[in-house]
Write a protein that holds these residues in place. Structure first.
Motif, short mmCIF file in Angstrom:
data_model
loop_
_atom_site.label_atom_id
_atom_site.label_comp_id
_atom_site.label_asym_id
_atom_site.label_seq_id
_atom_site.Cartn_x
_atom_site.Cartn_y
_atom_site.Cartn_z
N VAL A 87 -6.56 -7.72 6.97
CA VAL A 87 -6.61 -6.32 6.65
C VAL A 87 -8.05 -5.98 7.33
CG1 VAL A 87 -7.99 -6.55 4.50
CG2 VAL A 87 -6.88 -4.34 4.87
N TYR A 120 -3.06 -3.58 8.68
CA TYR A 120 -2.58 -4.89 7.77
C TYR A 120 -2.02 -5.64 8.87
CZ TYR A 120 -3.50 -0.84 4.88
OH TYR A 120 -4.13 0.31 4.44
N SER A 129 -0.15 -0.13 10.68
CA SER A 129 -1.29 0.49 10.14
C SER A 129 -0.92 1.75 9.33
CB SER A 129 -2.07 0.69 11.37
OG SER A 129 -1.35 1.85 12.24
#
Length: 306
Positions: free
Chosen positions: A175, A246, A271
């Motif tokens: 992340v 992510y 994203s």
């Protein structure tokens, strides 16, 4: 997916630099305290940006420069961007926590050319005492060039699956944040607004000339300078946005030396939606876009353990 967007000369330079670094790592002795858990790594993945779906909405004030004058309106359209194959430059610093778990900070830059821009599913509402809505099924494909760029930082967590050999599969998630920059992408800002204006003019012409084929009416509209919107009629949108991102990845690594690990993997990155706005021009018009951005990587890299 198209051609790799960087030049052959740039590609040769990257390969040459990578080869030099790799040869130095192979010959380097293991340094640092015994049992050190720190490592650094790098990779140059091939990047594939999935076709992006963009929703564009806008409002256009009355334009007295066309003949007949363009009435005030709002519009909404779907745009699809298609991309050529791109590349990514990635560097990491990581720490082995134990129990085959690693944590890693990743910094990267990536870039890919925009290949096509396609507008479809457009609708417009002509404002007035009795607003009228038109649905436009025809696509618009304005010329587009330039590249989309990313700069990002990710915090990754990896799990190595110990098989008791030099080959070690791994999985992981991450992340972080990315900044996506479309500043290098060139296209006609008026393209969608002009497409809407042309279709409205054709619809009006069809009502006045029911026996004339639509293709002939459209050709007449497109070739009539009085119906062309002036430059800057649609405002330019902002070109950068920073969002949360992510990723998930899997691959396999190979213990080339005690302190050098090679790896081959696949990574998928998504994203939050990117949002761009334009609200200032002499005509008082507005435009807003919302874009998804999903990216896939095939990567070859290494980790050097201290």
């Amino acid at each position: 997916m198209g051609q790799v967007m960087f030049s052959a000369r740039a590609g040769i330079q990257i390969i040459a630099v990578t080869a030099v670094i790799f040869s130095l790592l192979i010959s380097a002795p293991k340094v640092g305290a015994a049992g050190s858990n720190w490592y650094v790594g790098a990779s140059i993945p091939v990047m594939y940006i999935d076709d992006t779906d963009t929703i564009t909405t806008g409002s256009s004030a009355a334009n007295p420069t066309t003949m007949p004058p363009t009435p005030p309106s709002t519009y909404r359209g779907k745009a699809v961007n298609k991309y050529d194959t791109g590349f990514k430059l990635e560097g990491v610093i990581g720490y082995e926590l134990g129990s085959n778990v690693r944590v890693e900070l990743e910094l990267f830059y990536s870039e890919a050319d925009v290949d096509k821009l396609i507008y479809s599913d457009v609708s417009t509402t002509i404002q007035g005492p009795q607003p009228v809505t038109f649905n436009i099924s025809e696509e618009a494909r304005p010329p587009v060039s330039g590249s989309a760029e990313q700069v990002g930082a990710m915090l990754n967590l990896w799990y190595d699956i110990d098989l008791g050999s030099k080959w070690t599969p791994y999985i992981g998630v991450g992340v972080g944040v990315i900044e996506v920059d479309f500043g290098d992408v060139k296209y006609d800002d008026n393209a969608l607004a002009q497409h809407v204006a042309n279709e409205v003019a054709v619809i009006q012409a069809q009502a006045a000339n029911p026996g004339v084929p639509r293709e002939a009416l459209l050709m007449g509209v497109m070739n009539d300078p009085r119906l062309q919107l002036p430059q800057g009629y649609a405002p330019s949108v902002s070109t950068t946005d920073t969002v949360f991102a992510y990723q998930a990845a899997a691959g396999v690594s190979y213990q080339f030396k005690d302190n050098l690990v090679l790896r081959l993997g696949y990574r998928y990155q998504t994203s939050d939606d990117l949002k761009f706005k334009g609200r200032s021009n002499p005509f008082g018009n507005t435009v807003n876009t919302k874009t998804d951005f999903d990216v896939q990587f095939i990567e070859i890299g290494f980790r050097y353990h201290f």
